[in-house]
Design a protein around this motif. Structure first.
Motif, PDB file in Angstrom:
ATOM      1  N   GLY A  27      33.585 -39.652  15.417  1.00 20.93           N
ATOM      2  CA  GLY A  27      32.883 -40.833  14.943  1.00 20.93           C
ATOM      3  C   GLY A  27      33.456 -42.105  15.535  1.00 20.93           C
ATOM      4  O   GLY A  27      32.713 -43.005  15.965  1.00 20.93           O
ATOM      5  N   ILE A  28      34.776 -42.200  15.568  1.00 17.01           N
ATOM      6  CA  ILE A  28      35.442 -43.364  16.150  1.00 17.01           C
ATOM      7  C   ILE A  28      35.102 -43.486  17.634  1.00 17.01           C
ATOM      8  O   ILE A  28      34.808 -44.586  18.134  1.00 17.01           O
ATOM      9  N   SER A  29      35.115 -42.371  18.339  1.00 17.10           N
ATOM     10  CA  SER A  29      34.826 -42.373  19.778  1.00 17.10           C
ATOM     11  C   SER A  29      33.402 -42.833  20.053  1.00 17.10           C
ATOM     12  O   SER A  29      33.152 -43.626  20.973  1.00 17.10           O
ATOM     13  N   VAL A  30      32.451 -42.354  19.254  1.00 16.84           N
ATOM     14  CA  VAL A  30      31.059 -42.755  19.440  1.00 16.84           C
ATOM     15  C   VAL A  30      30.889 -44.243  19.145  1.00 16.84           C
ATOM     16  O   VAL A  30      30.175 -44.960  19.854  1.00 16.84           O
ATOM     17  N   LEU A  62      32.841 -38.114   9.926  1.00 16.60           N
ATOM     18  CA  LEU A  62      32.140 -38.612  11.106  1.00 16.60           C
ATOM     19  C   LEU A  62      31.543 -39.986  10.835  1.00 16.60           C
ATOM     20  O   LEU A  62      31.663 -40.915  11.645  1.00 16.60           O
ATOM     21  N   ARG A  63      30.924 -40.125   9.679  1.00 21.00           N
ATOM     22  CA  ARG A  63      30.294 -41.398   9.304  1.00 21.00           C
ATOM     23  C   ARG A  63      31.332 -42.497   9.134  1.00 21.00           C
ATOM     24  O   ARG A  63      31.134 -43.634   9.590  1.00 21.00           O
ATOM     25  N   ALA A  64      32.459 -42.173   8.491  1.00 22.83           N
ATOM     26  CA  ALA A  64      33.497 -43.176   8.269  1.00 22.83           C
ATOM     27  C   ALA A  64      34.055 -43.689   9.597  1.00 22.83           C
ATOM     28  O   ALA A  64      34.229 -44.898   9.781  1.00 22.83           O
ATOM     29  N   GLY A  65      34.349 -42.784  10.513  1.00 22.76           N
ATOM     30  CA  GLY A  65      34.877 -43.189  11.811  1.00 22.76           C
ATOM     31  C   GLY A  65      33.881 -44.019  12.597  1.00 22.76           C
ATOM     32  O   GLY A  65      34.233 -45.045  13.196  1.00 22.76           O
TER      33      GLY A  65
END
Length: 210
Positions: A44-47, A117-120
């Protein structure tokens, strides 16, 4: 010339991603639930970084930087999300009871992975400073007379890759300490510390937008 610029940016990117911050805390917190959950937060962070990086390469974040209203709108949305995330985490930790040795009953894996995923993703997407970071840093490492788009895309890819590799190492390290981190008392205080950081950042963003 271009080789020096490339290595210079890589060094700056590696130092930046290795500096402990919000991303590290998010990954560490979700890694307590398992490696898959931690890696979902990394994804998630990467996206989120990739979205900002792509916007910077095509010049969209220039509009955000130039418009104080647009910048503040994104900042307030990011602050609201951080406050909601921190408050929810704090509330859950305060009402959590039971043994300090056995872990709490885990959430369904699908929901846990999706939440990570959403949090990142949202933490990065709703942080305009990530876009400002790219806008201020990338131009310093673009070769004169070269393809700004292609070179910029390469620099963004290097930064996102460096971040994904480092945060994956954080997931691995958390896995080695999972026996300790998964204890209710440790997990409860980890949540409270992270909630405090999230709420503090949210309040800071609101104050800056005022």
């Amino acid at each position: 010339m271009t080789g020096g610029l490339l290595w210079g940016f890589t060094l700056v990117a590696v130092i930046g991603v290795m500096t402990p911050g919000l991303d590290t805390m998010i990954v560490l917190r979700h890694s307590v639930s398992g490696a898959r959950t931690g890696l979902a937060a990394v994804a998630g962070i990467s996206v989120g970084c990739l979205v900002w990086g792509t916007a910077s390469v095509v010049g969209l974040t220039g509009l955000l930087t130039a418009s104080e209203v647009a910048f503040n709108v994104v900042r307030v949305l990011g602050a609201a999300y951080l406050l909601w995330l921190g408050s929810t985490m704090l509330w859950n930790s305060l009402r959590r009871k039971g043994s300090d040795v056995d872990d709490v009953e885990p959430e369904p894996r699908e929901r846990t992975i999706w939440s990570a995923l959403r949090a990142g993703f949202l933490t990065n997407l709703l942080n305009p400073k990530v876009g400002v970071f790219y806008m201020s840093l990338l131009p310093q490492f673009l070769p004169p007379g070269g393809s700004s788009f292609g070179w910029g895309a390469l620099l963004v890819a290097i930064h996102v890759t460096a971040g994904a590799v480092w945060l994956s190492c954080v997931v691995w390290a958390a896995g080695r300490m999972r026996v300790v981190l998964a204890r209710r008392r440790v997990r409860r205080w980890l949540d409270r510390v992270m909630a405090t950081v999230l709420i503090s950042l949210g309040v800071k963003l609101v104050a800056e937008a005022a």
